[in-house]
Motif scaffolding. Structure first.
Motif, PDB file in Angstrom:
ATOM      1  N   CYS A   1       0.837  -1.204   0.000  1.00  0.00           N
ATOM      2  CA  CYS A   1       0.000   0.000   0.000  1.00  0.00           C
ATOM      3  C   CYS A   1       0.866   1.246   0.000  1.00  0.00           C
ATOM      4  N   GLU A   2       0.489   2.225  -0.827  1.00  0.00           N
ATOM      5  CA  GLU A   2       1.190   3.512  -0.868  1.00  0.00           C
ATOM      6  C   GLU A   2       0.250   4.672  -0.537  1.00  0.00           C
ATOM      7  N   ARG A   3      -0.974   4.358  -0.176  1.00  0.00           N
ATOM      8  CA  ARG A   3      -1.973   5.405   0.060  1.00  0.00           C
ATOM      9  C   ARG A   3      -1.927   5.825   1.526  1.00  0.00           C
ATOM     10  N   LEU A   4      -1.223   6.913   1.805  1.00  0.00           N
ATOM     11  CA  LEU A   4      -1.026   7.389   3.175  1.00  0.00           C
ATOM     12  C   LEU A   4      -1.301   8.884   3.239  1.00  0.00           C
ATOM     13  N   GLY A   5      -2.102   9.301   4.198  1.00  0.00           N
ATOM     14  CA  GLY A   5      -2.437  10.715   4.307  1.00  0.00           C
ATOM     15  C   GLY A   5      -2.748  11.107   5.728  1.00  0.00           C
ATOM     16  N   VAL A   6      -3.226  12.332   5.911  1.00  0.00           N
ATOM     17  CA  VAL A   6      -3.475  12.857   7.250  1.00  0.00           C
ATOM     18  C   VAL A   6      -4.803  13.566   7.308  1.00  0.00           C
ATOM     19  N   ASP A   7      -5.331  13.703   8.539  1.00  0.00           N
ATOM     20  CA  ASP A   7      -6.476  14.563   8.812  1.00  0.00           C
ATOM     21  C   ASP A   7      -6.032  16.015   8.810  1.00  0.00           C
ATOM     22  N   SER A   8      -6.976  16.928   8.696  1.00  0.00           N
ATOM     23  CA  SER A   8      -6.658  18.333   8.915  1.00  0.00           C
ATOM     24  C   SER A   8      -6.513  18.564  10.403  1.00  0.00           C
ATOM     25  N   ALA A   9      -5.875  19.683  10.775  1.00  0.00           N
ATOM     26  CA  ALA A   9      -5.591  19.970  12.173  1.00  0.00           C
ATOM     27  C   ALA A   9      -6.848  20.140  12.991  1.00  0.00           C
ATOM     28  N   SER A  10      -7.938  20.570  12.360  1.00  0.00           N
ATOM     29  CA  SER A  10      -9.162  20.810  13.106  1.00  0.00           C
ATOM     30  C   SER A  10      -9.935  19.538  13.385  1.00  0.00           C
ATOM     31  N   GLY A  11      -9.452  18.419  12.817  1.00  0.00           N
ATOM     32  CA  GLY A  11     -10.161  17.170  13.013  1.00  0.00           C
ATOM     33  C   GLY A  11     -11.075  16.826  11.863  1.00  0.00           C
ATOM     34  N   SER A  12     -11.302  17.741  10.940  1.00  0.00           N
ATOM     35  CA  SER A  12     -12.062  17.435   9.740  1.00  0.00           C
ATOM     36  C   SER A  12     -11.120  16.847   8.702  1.00  0.00           C
ATOM     37  N   ALA A  13     -11.618  15.930   7.926  1.00  0.00           N
ATOM     38  CA  ALA A  13     -10.746  15.254   6.973  1.00  0.00           C
ATOM     39  C   ALA A  13     -10.547  16.093   5.732  1.00  0.00           C
ATOM     40  N   SER A  14      -9.359  16.044   5.192  1.00  0.00           N
ATOM     41  CA  SER A  14      -9.057  16.723   3.933  1.00  0.00           C
ATOM     42  C   SER A  14      -8.637  15.683   2.917  1.00  0.00           C
ATOM     43  N   ASP A  15      -8.932  15.940   1.669  1.00  0.00           N
ATOM     44  CA  ASP A  15      -8.622  14.972   0.627  1.00  0.00           C
ATOM     45  C   ASP A  15      -7.148  14.899   0.310  1.00  0.00           C
ATOM     46  N   SER A  16      -6.397  15.888   0.727  1.00  0.00           N
ATOM     47  CA  SER A  16      -4.965  15.885   0.453  1.00  0.00           C
ATOM     48  C   SER A  16      -4.219  16.444   1.623  1.00  0.00           C
ATOM     49  N   ALA A  17      -3.180  15.755   2.021  1.00  0.00           N
ATOM     50  CA  ALA A  17      -2.415  16.207   3.168  1.00  0.00           C
ATOM     51  C   ALA A  17      -1.750  17.523   2.919  1.00  0.00           C
ATOM     52  N   SER A  18      -1.342  17.748   1.697  1.00  0.00           N
ATOM     53  CA  SER A  18      -0.587  18.961   1.419  1.00  0.00           C
ATOM     54  C   SER A  18      -1.117  19.748   0.241  1.00  0.00           C
ATOM     55  N   GLY A  19      -2.286  19.376  -0.270  1.00  0.00           N
ATOM     56  CA  GLY A  19      -2.844  20.099  -1.393  1.00  0.00           C
ATOM     57  C   GLY A  19      -1.858  20.153  -2.533  1.00  0.00           C
ATOM     58  N   SER A  20      -1.700  21.334  -3.108  1.00  0.00           N
ATOM     59  CA  SER A  20      -0.764  21.505  -4.211  1.00  0.00           C
ATOM     60  C   SER A  20       0.622  21.871  -3.728  1.00  0.00           C
ATOM     61  N   VAL A  21       0.858  21.854  -2.403  1.00  0.00           N
ATOM     62  CA  VAL A  21       2.183  22.134  -1.865  1.00  0.00           C
ATOM     63  C   VAL A  21       3.028  20.870  -1.965  1.00  0.00           C
ATOM     64  N   SER A  22       4.173  20.976  -2.605  1.00  0.00           N
ATOM     65  CA  SER A  22       5.034  19.818  -2.768  1.00  0.00           C
ATOM     66  C   SER A  22       5.677  19.448  -1.439  1.00  0.00           C
ATOM     67  N   ALA A  23       5.625  18.153  -1.121  1.00  0.00           N
ATOM     68  CA  ALA A  23       6.292  17.666   0.079  1.00  0.00           C
ATOM     69  C   ALA A  23       7.705  17.196  -0.221  1.00  0.00           C
ATOM     70  N   ASP A  24       8.147  17.361  -1.457  1.00  0.00           N
ATOM     71  CA  ASP A  24       9.490  16.935  -1.825  1.00  0.00           C
ATOM     72  C   ASP A  24      10.551  17.869  -1.267  1.00  0.00           C
ATOM     73  N   VAL A  25      10.212  19.138  -1.111  1.00  0.00           N
ATOM     74  CA  VAL A  25      11.142  20.125  -0.577  1.00  0.00           C
ATOM     75  C   VAL A  25      10.622  20.557   0.786  1.00  0.00           C
ATOM     76  N   ARG A  26      11.455  20.359   1.802  1.00  0.00           N
ATOM     77  CA  ARG A  26      10.990  20.569   3.169  1.00  0.00           C
ATOM     78  C   ARG A  26      10.568  22.007   3.428  1.00  0.00           C
ATOM     79  N   SER A  27      11.211  22.957   2.778  1.00  0.00           N
ATOM     80  CA  SER A  27      10.894  24.361   3.027  1.00  0.00           C
ATOM     81  C   SER A  27       9.501  24.738   2.555  1.00  0.00           C
ATOM     82  N   SER A  28       8.850  23.867   1.775  1.00  0.00           N
ATOM     83  CA  SER A  28       7.510  24.175   1.281  1.00  0.00           C
ATOM     84  C   SER A  28       6.434  23.928   2.322  1.00  0.00           C
ATOM     85  N   TYR A  29       6.777  23.284   3.447  1.00  0.00           N
ATOM     86  CA  TYR A  29       5.759  23.047   4.472  1.00  0.00           C
ATOM     87  C   TYR A  29       6.248  23.341   5.890  1.00  0.00           C
TER      88      TYR A  29
END
Length: 724
Positions: free
Chosen positions: A362-390
């Protein structure tokens, strides 16, 4: 108006004057002066009391605090200055070249005894029942500097107690009018409810009529109070300081990673107080970090639960629960397996779960939003490849150096109140101007509301408006993007285009493009690789403390919930695995600026609850996919392979400006359109953001007070709310 005017008189009069000679110390030359004949080199314009501290000489004080403006009204810090006929208050007197100060003499001793006699003249004999007993500055200093007898035979003054909300308990007869609380609320918190009325013997400290404290930092006045006038209402009459076991740890109620001390008695956490960490939280913490601990003992999961044929969750043994989960994991196709990490997931558990699900294909791994509501993407269009982007690249302490600050889709007062207090510093100093794109929110500093959506960010990038010109002319601009806003379509690209138009935003000396995470486990999750969270076709869903995802689970999915509270995720689960909370384990978290920190175990986990990574390791055996580590040292060696920064405790590893600029350049060229959607904070209610705070009765009262239900209700309704 009388209260506000009196407040300004006490706080703004002397404190502004003294802040003048305390600020910009780095730009002043050092001078030599003498404390009790000992030479001291110190910045010109510093206070005598600061020079004494540098020389290792203790001068008693009640009103002085190094992080507050100076009032100079307790007179306990009187010293003698050579060739000066009068004694001077060392907190309010600036040093001068060659100045010779005497801190111990018969004259000073007599003065201190006199001050103590006046302070104790009206002070009640409450020490046996006072919660401050054992930690009281007045108690300690009266023993050290007071006389062995008193001459006061009149009736003591009594003052009516004030109701300032569900968090802080007042016994105003004990107040010595040091005004530390007033200065903190006005200067640091910035909400201004506390002030003084009257003069002389009639002077009192209080709030506006029946108005509770509205600050998310109000609990800090308990630590500041040098007597027992302000104590913790939830902790009242619970324990004495000498009965408690103290454990240094970090807070996980937001993403700052504030340094805290967990005080426990037996198996119960009874108090949480701040520790000093100048790089992160100075010596303040938010009210949620301080008071939500009662949620640790309510609605706890203590045994494994398995949903029976009747649809009820029934207790089960660990072996049976793990066998059921392992069998379902083996029998589910990898493309139909998903894992979701919650706001409080630690790095050890994140790595272990990723290894287990990756081993299952399995490669499908994600997170909830901070408020406890679920979001469809952990980082939206922000790339997680570069640490400074988050991450928060300017660092928490670095915000004080910014001169133009833009907040995009974030409300730091709710998401990180201690950071909001730092942002207030350059506002008070007049060295920074602020702008907000998003919802107009009640911050503690003035700002220009320059827009509400990503299109307004694009307008700033194009140079439209006065604030855009201010950004372009800034020496150290700062753009803070909320994690929730960054996940919305087109926002990250618009911010990248704005960054490309500001040459001073990302340089070799300064990276002012910051993402403010609101969840303690979010940065580590992105470090590890949790990026996607599409659950539509999932048939096996593993919720690692994730409660928001319960609202969008497929109806035919087999759901496993691993966590410490019976929140929404547990109610939706087919199997529940009880885990330890942050005070019950030694675990790794990464704060919003990318600083790796670790909690320490203060108490034992209740019942059959276990550390998260241990549960996953045992599950891997039941699933026939054993993980290659059996202890925490082996797991952390694996963490170092996945992301080396996860094991570099309390170290910041900034991304090189070249890499950051390259990532921004690519994102700025994105074709993602900027929408008109209003950019709002992820957090609607500061006091209710995670499973622990939602289980806390104290946080329920604070939330009700903040929403006005206590203030506007009848006396009966108020009493009922206070019994919650």
């Amino acid at each position: 108006m009388m209260l506000r005017a009196a407040t300004r008189g006490v706080v703004n009069g002397r404190s502004r004057l003294v802040r003048g000679f305390q600020s910009s110390a780095a730009m002043r030359k050092e001078i030599e002066m003498f404390i009790d004949g000992k030479p001291v080199m110190i910045e010109e314009g510093s206070a005598i009391i600061q020079a004494a501290e540098k020389a290792g000489v203790t001068i008693p004080r009640f009103c002085y605090h190094e992080r507050l403006g100076v009032a100079g009204n307790c007179r306990m810090c009187l010293v003698e200055i050579e060739k000066n006929p009068k004694m001077a208050a060392s907190c309010a007197m600036p040093v001068g070249p060659g100045m010779r100060v005497i801190t111990e003499s018969p004259k000073i001793k007599q003065a201190r005894e006199g001050v103590m006699e006046f302070l104790l003249a009206n002070h009640p004999l409450d020490c046996p029942i006072c919660d401050q007993g054992g930690e009281c500055d007045l108690q300690d200093q009266s023993m050290r500097y007071g006389s062995d007898r008193g001459r006061f035979n009149e009736s003591k003054r009594a003052v009516e107690d004030k109701d300032i909300g569900p968090l802080v308990r007042t016994t105003m007869t004990r107040c010595i009018q040091c005004t530390r609380c007033v200065r903190f609320i006005n200067e640091v918190a910035g909400t201004g409810e506390l002030g003084t009325t009257g003069r002389g013997n009639d002077m009192q400290i209080g709030t506006y009529v029946t108005r509770p404290l509205a600050s998310e930092l109000s609990g800090n006045i308990i630590d500041l109070c040098p007597v027992g006038a302000l104590t913790a209402k939830p902790h009242a009459f619970t324990a004495r300081p000498w009965e408690l076991t103290s454990t240094d740890s970090i807070d996980v109620m937001d993403a700052l990673g504030s340094a805290i001390r967990v005080d426990s008695r037996g198996a119960e956490v009874v108090r949480i107080v701040p520790r000093t960490n100048d790089d992160v939280n100075e010596e303040w913490i938010g009210d949620k970090a301080r008071f939500a601990y009662d949620g640790l003992k309510r609605q706890r999961l203590t045994v494994p639960l398995v949903r029976s044929g009747a649809g009820r969750l029934e207790p089960a043994s660990w072996a049976d629960a793990l066998q059921i989960v392992g069998q379902r994991l083996r029998s589910t196709a990898p493309e139909h397996v998903a894992g979701v990490a919650g706001a409080l997931a630690d790095a050890e558990a994140l790595v272990a779960l990723k290894d287990l699900l990756n081993a299952a294909g399995c490669e499908r791994l994600g997170v909830d939003s901070a408020s406890g509501s679920a979001s469809d993407s952990a980082s939206g269009s922000v790339s997680a490849d570069v640490r400074s982007s988050y991450t928060f690249n300017a660092t928490l302490a670095g915000v004080e150096d910014a001169d133009v600050i833009l907040l995009v889709g974030t409300n730091p007062r709710r998401e990180a109140p201690v950071l909001n207090a730092r942002l207030r510093k350059p506002f008070l100093a007049g060295t920074a101007v602020f702008g907000v794109v998003g919802d107009a929110c009640d911050l503690t500093f003035d700002y220009d509301h320059v827009g509400t959506s990503a299109r307004d960010v694009d307008a700033l990038a194009n140079g439209s408006g006065a604030f855009a010109q201010a950004l372009r002319g800034a020496r150290r601009p700062l753009v803070v993007v909320g994690a929730g806003a960054a996940a919305q379509p087109g926002v990250a690209a618009a911010v990248a285009r704005l960054a490309a138009s500001l040459p001073a935003l990302v340089t070799c000396e300064w990276n002012g493009l910051c993402t403010l995470q609101a969840a303690a486990g979010r940065t580590a999750a992105l470090d590890v690789g949790y990026t996607s969270c599409d659950l539509d076709s999932a048939r096996f869903v593993y919720l690692l403390g994730a409660d928001g995802a319960a609202a969008r689970l497929p109806p035919d999915a087999f759901v496993v919930y691993q966590g410490h509270h019976g929140d929404a995720g547990a109610h939706a689960a087919d199997v529940v695995l009880p885990a330890a909370a942050y005070t019950e384990k030694a675990a790794t978290f990464v704060n919003t600026e990318g600083r790796t920190q670790r909690t320490r175990q203060a108490v034992a986990a209740p019942g059959a609850a276990r550390d998260d990574w241990k549960i996953i390791r045992a599950l891997s055996d039941a699933a026939g996919l054993p993980l290659p580590y059996d202890d925490v040292s082996g797991l952390r060696a694996r963490m170092a392979d996945v992301c080396p920064s996860l094991v570099a405790a309390d170290v910041l590893e900034p991304t090189s400006p070249e890499v950051a600029l390259l990532a921004l350049s690519r994102l700025a060229k994105s074709s993602a359109p900027a929408s008109d959607a209003v950019l709002a904070s992820d957090i609607a209610d500061y006091y209710m953001t995670d499973a622990i705070s939602r289980a806390s009765r104290t946080m329920a009262k604070a939330s009700a007070a903040a929403n006005g239900r206590l203030a506007s209700g009848s006396d009966g309704a108020k009493a009922e709310a206070m019994r919650m």
